[in-house]
Design an enzyme around this catalytic site. Structure first.
Site, PDB file in Angstrom:
ATOM      1  CG  HIS A  28     -56.859 -43.202   2.463  1.00  0.00           C
ATOM      2  ND1 HIS A  28     -56.715 -41.832   2.414  1.00  0.00           N
ATOM      3  CD2 HIS A  28     -57.955 -43.496   1.713  1.00  0.00           C
ATOM      4  CE1 HIS A  28     -57.679 -41.316   1.676  1.00  0.00           C
ATOM      5  NE2 HIS A  28     -58.444 -42.311   1.237  1.00  0.00           N
TER       6      HIS A  28
ATOM      7  CD  GLU B 278     -54.037 -41.149   4.656  1.00  0.00           C
ATOM      8  OE1 GLU B 278     -54.988 -40.489   4.202  1.00  0.00           O
ATOM      9  OE2 GLU B 278     -53.299 -41.866   3.942  1.00  0.00           O
TER      10      GLU B 278
ATOM     11  CB  CYS C  42     -57.451 -41.531  -2.279  1.00  0.00           C
ATOM     12  SG  CYS C  42     -59.147 -42.135  -2.477  1.00  0.00           S
TER      13      CYS C  42
ATOM     14  CB  SER D 218     -63.304 -30.100  30.488  1.00  0.00           C
ATOM     15  OG  SER D 218     -62.254 -30.823  29.882  1.00  0.00           O
ATOM     16  N   GLY D 219     -61.033 -30.832  32.845  1.00  0.00           N
ATOM     17  CA  GLY D 219     -60.441 -31.970  33.536  1.00  0.00           C
ATOM     18  C   GLY D 219     -60.043 -33.081  32.600  1.00  0.00           C
ATOM     19  N   GLY D 220     -60.415 -32.933  31.324  1.00  0.00           N
ATOM     20  CA  GLY D 220     -60.000 -33.905  30.327  1.00  0.00           C
ATOM     21  C   GLY D 220     -58.551 -33.690  29.934  1.00  0.00           C
ATOM     22  CB  VAL D 221     -56.293 -35.732  27.803  1.00  0.00           C
ATOM     23  CG1 VAL D 221     -54.856 -35.634  27.309  1.00  0.00           C
ATOM     24  CG2 VAL D 221     -56.500 -37.042  28.553  1.00  0.00           C
ATOM     25  CG  ASP D 222     -58.220 -33.002  24.265  1.00  0.00           C
ATOM     26  OD1 ASP D 222     -57.213 -33.726  24.191  1.00  0.00           O
ATOM     27  OD2 ASP D 222     -59.308 -33.297  23.746  1.00  0.00           O
ATOM     28  CB  SER D 223     -59.382 -28.564  28.927  1.00  0.00           C
ATOM     29  OG  SER D 223     -59.662 -29.436  30.000  1.00  0.00           O
ATOM     30  CB  SER D 224     -55.507 -31.219  31.784  1.00  0.00           C
ATOM     31  OG  SER D 224     -56.724 -31.461  32.453  1.00  0.00           O
TER      32      SER D 224
END
Length: 526
Positions: free
Chosen positions: A174, A176, A83, A227-233
Site C-alpha cells: 500500500h 498510500e 493489493c 462541539s468545539g473540536g476541530v471538525d465541527s468548528s
C-alpha cells in the site's frame, strides 16, 4: 481539471489513497465497481484499490476491470492496481492467484530488481525498502506482458509489476499508507505518467463547497452541531461563510465532556466566530439512556440517536429548520463501513454516521465528509481559524462514554475528567501537546489492590494513550523521548503523570500506558 478515478473494492485505505492523490494537487473521485463506465471513461488515470475479498475465489473478473483494460488497449490510459487491484490485473492477464501460503501483514522489505517509470528517481535497482503489506492472497506467476520490479524479501512474493508500453502498474503493498517508504513519491510518478494537471487546492475546495452548501440549503435554516473540536468548528465556519445567519449554532452538553469543556468551548467559539451559540444542557438525558449499557456499539448508537433527537427538538424551537450540519470527516465514514465503496468491513460505528436513525426529519449537511483531519486543519487556516482551535486533539462525538470501558456512571465520569485533565496539562507543561496527534486517559473496568497510607485500597485502573499520526488512519505509540530543555525522559514523564493522578483522583490506584499501534488497535479503546 484532471481527474483520477479510484475504483473502490472495499479497502479500509481507499479514502486515504484519495487523500494522497489530492495531496499531490490532483482531483480524484471514488467509485464503486458497479459504476456506469460512461461516468469514468474521461478520467486521466485509473487506480484499482485493495479489498477484503479473494481474487482466487472470484467467479469472474468485474466488468469495470474489463472496461478499463479495453480503454487502456485503445488509449494507453495509465492503470495502477494496489493489493487486491494488483491481483485483479494479474488474473486478467492470465496469472494464477494463490491464497494464504504467502500472506504478509504489516512491515515488509522489498528487493528492487528492475528500473521503471513508476520508480524513477525514487528506488534504484538493488535497493531494499520497507513497505506496508496487508494481503492473504499472492500473485503466483508473472502476468502475460509484464515484468517484475520488486519481490518481497521474506516471502519472495511478487510485490511490484509493470507493463511500460501500456502504462499498467501493480503493487502488492500500500503506497498510500504512511509507513511505506517513498509511497507518495511512487504515486507522484504515476500522476506524472498520466499527465495530470496539479491544480486542485484547498482554496478551490473551499470555493466549491460554498457553492454546494448554498445549492443544497437554498434559503432554508440550518442547525449546526458544534462541539468545539476541530471538525465541527471548521464545518461551522465554512457553512457560516456560505449562508450567514441562516446557520444556527447549538452546543450540546451531553455530560460526557472533558473537565470544564462546555464553558471553555463556548467562550472560545464566540470569541473566534462572533456567532451566537446556544448552549443546551442535556447531560441527564444522555446519562439516563446509557444506564446499564456496557457494549460499545450500543453506547455509540444510543448517543448518536439521542444526539439527533436533541437537535431536532432544538430545531423545532427555532422553527423552519430543515438541515442539520455535522462535522463528519472521512475516517468517520470509513470506519463505519459507509465509504463510497460499500464493500468495506465495518470497524466501529461513529455517532455522526453509523448511529443515525433510519428516518430523520432533518437533512444532513456534511461539508467535510471528503476530508481527512490534516486537510480539515488546512481548510481551517484558509478560513482564518486560530491554532487554539485547529490544533486541538481529536475528541470523539460520544465523548467520555467510549473512554469509560463498561457502564458509564457519574462517578467514573468525574474520575476520568480529573485524570484526563492532569494528563493533558502535564503534556502541555512540557510542550508536547502540538507534536502528539492525540492523547487521552481511559478508565478500565478493572479494579486492583493497592496500598495508600498503610491502608489497603481497591481502586480503578487508568490507562493513558498518546499516539503519533498524520491522518488518523495509521498511528504509532508516542515515545515521549527526551526533551532537549528539561531532559525529561519517557519513564520520568509517565511516573510524574501516574503520581499526580493517583494522589489527586479518588478511586484510581493504578496507571498504565498503552503502547499499541493502529493497526492492529484503533486509537480509541471503544
Amino acid at each position: 481539471m484532471s481527474k483520477v478515478a479510484i475504483i473502490d473494492f472495499g479497502s479500509q485505505f481507499t479514502q486515504l489513497l484519495a487523500r494522497r492523490i489530492r495531496e499531490l494537487n490532483v482531483y480524484c473521485e471514488i467509485f464503486t465497481p458497479d459504476v456506469e463506465f460512461d461516468l469514468v471513461k474521461d478520467s486521466k488515470a485509473f487506480i484499482l484499490s485493495g479489498g477484503p475479498k479473494s481474487v482466487a475465489s472470484l467467479a469472474e473478473i468485474p466488468k469495470i476491470v474489463h472496461n478499463i483494460i479495453e480503454l487502456n488497449k485503445k488509449s494507453s490510459i495509465p492503470v495502477l492496481g494496489i493489493c487486491y487491484g494488483l491481483q485483479l490485473l494479474s488474473n486478467y492477464f492470465n496469472s494464477a492467484i494463490v491464497s494464504d501460503c504467502s500472506k504478509e501483514f504489516g512491515k515488509a522489505t522489498l528487493n528492487i530488481i528492475k528500473e521503471s517509470e513508476i520508480t524513477k528517481n525514487v528506488w534504484e535497482v538493488g535497493k531494499r525498502v520497507d513497505v506496508w503489506m496487508s494481503h492473504a492472497d499472492s500473485v503466483y506467476n508473472v502476468p502475460r506482458g509484464f515484468e517484475v520490479i520488486a519481490y518481497s524479501v521474506l516471502k519472495n512474493v511478487i510485490a511490484m509489476i509493470c507493463n511500460e508500453e501500456r502504462k499498467i502498474y501493480g503493487m502488492q503493498f500500500h503506497p498510500e499508507v504512511y509507513h511505506t517508504t517513498d509511497g507518495i513519491a511512487l504515486l507522484s510518478n504515476f500522476i506524472k505518467i498520466a499527465g495530470c494537471k496539479t491544480d486542485w487546492t484547498m482554496n478551490s475546495f473551499l470555493d466549491e463547497q460554498q457553492r454546494v452548501i448554498k445549492k443544497q440549503v437554498g434559503d432554508k435554516k440550518v442547525i449546526a452541531a458544534i462541539s468545539g473540536g476541530v471538525d465541527s468548528s471548521v464545518a461551522a465556519a465554512l457553512t457560516y461563510r456560505a449562508i450567514g445567519d441562516q446557520l444556527h449554532c447549538i452546543f450540546i452538553d451531553n455530560g460526557l465532556l472533558r473537565y470544564n469543556e462546555a464553558e471553555k468551548i463556548s467562550q472560545l467559539l464566540v470569541n473566534q466566530f462572533q456567532m451566537p451559540i446556544t448552549i443546551v444542557d442535556k447531560s441527564s438525558v444522555f446519562l439516563n439512556k446509557l444506564k446499564s449499557i456496557t457494549d460499545p456499539e450500543q453506547k455509540r448508537k444510543i448517543i448518536g440517536k439521542t444526539f439527533i433527537e436533541v437537535f431536532e427538538g432544538e430545531a423545532n424551537k427555532i422553527g423552519g429548520v430543515e438541515f442539520l450540519m455535522q462535522g463528519t470527516i472521512y475516517p468517520d465514514v470509513i470506519e463505519s463501513g459507509g465509504a463510497v465503496g460499500k464493500e468495506s468491513v465495518t470497524i466501529k460505528s461513529h455517532h455522526n454516521v453509523g448511529g443515525l436513525p433510519d428516518v430523520m426529519r432533518l437533512q444532513l449537511v456534511e461539508p467535510l465528509k471528503l476530508l481527512f483531519k490534516d486537510e480539515v486543519r488546512l481548510l481551517g487556516k484558509e478560513l482564518g481559524i486560530s491554532d487554539e482551535i485547529l490544533m486541538r486533539h481529536p475528541f470523539p462525538g460520544p465523548g467520555l462514554a467510549i473512554r469509560i470501558i463498561g457502564e458509564v456512571t457519574q462517578e467514573k465520569i468525574k474520575m476520568l475528567q480529573a485524570a484526563d485533565d492532569i494528563y493533558i496539562n502535564l503534556i502541555k507543561k512540557y510542550n508536547l501537546y502540538n507534536i502528539i496527534w492525540q492523547a487521552f486517559a481511559v478508565i478500565l473496568p478493572v479494579k486492583t489492590v493497592g496500598v495508600m497510607g498503610d491502608s489497603r485500597t481497591y481502586g480503578y485502573t487508568c490507562a493513558l494513550r498518546a499516539v503519533t499520526s498524520s491522518d488518523g488512519m495509521t498511528a504509532g505509540c508516542f515515545p515521549f523521548g527526551v526533551d532537549t530543555d528539561t531532559k525529561l525522559i519517557f519513564y520520568e514523564f509517565l511516573q510524574e503523570v501516574s503520581n499526580a493522578i493517583v494522589n489527586n483522583v479518588d478511586g484510581i490506584n493504578r496507571v498504565v500506558y498503552d503502547t499499541t499501534s493502529k493497526p492492529p488497535a484503533t486509537i480509541e479503546w471503544e
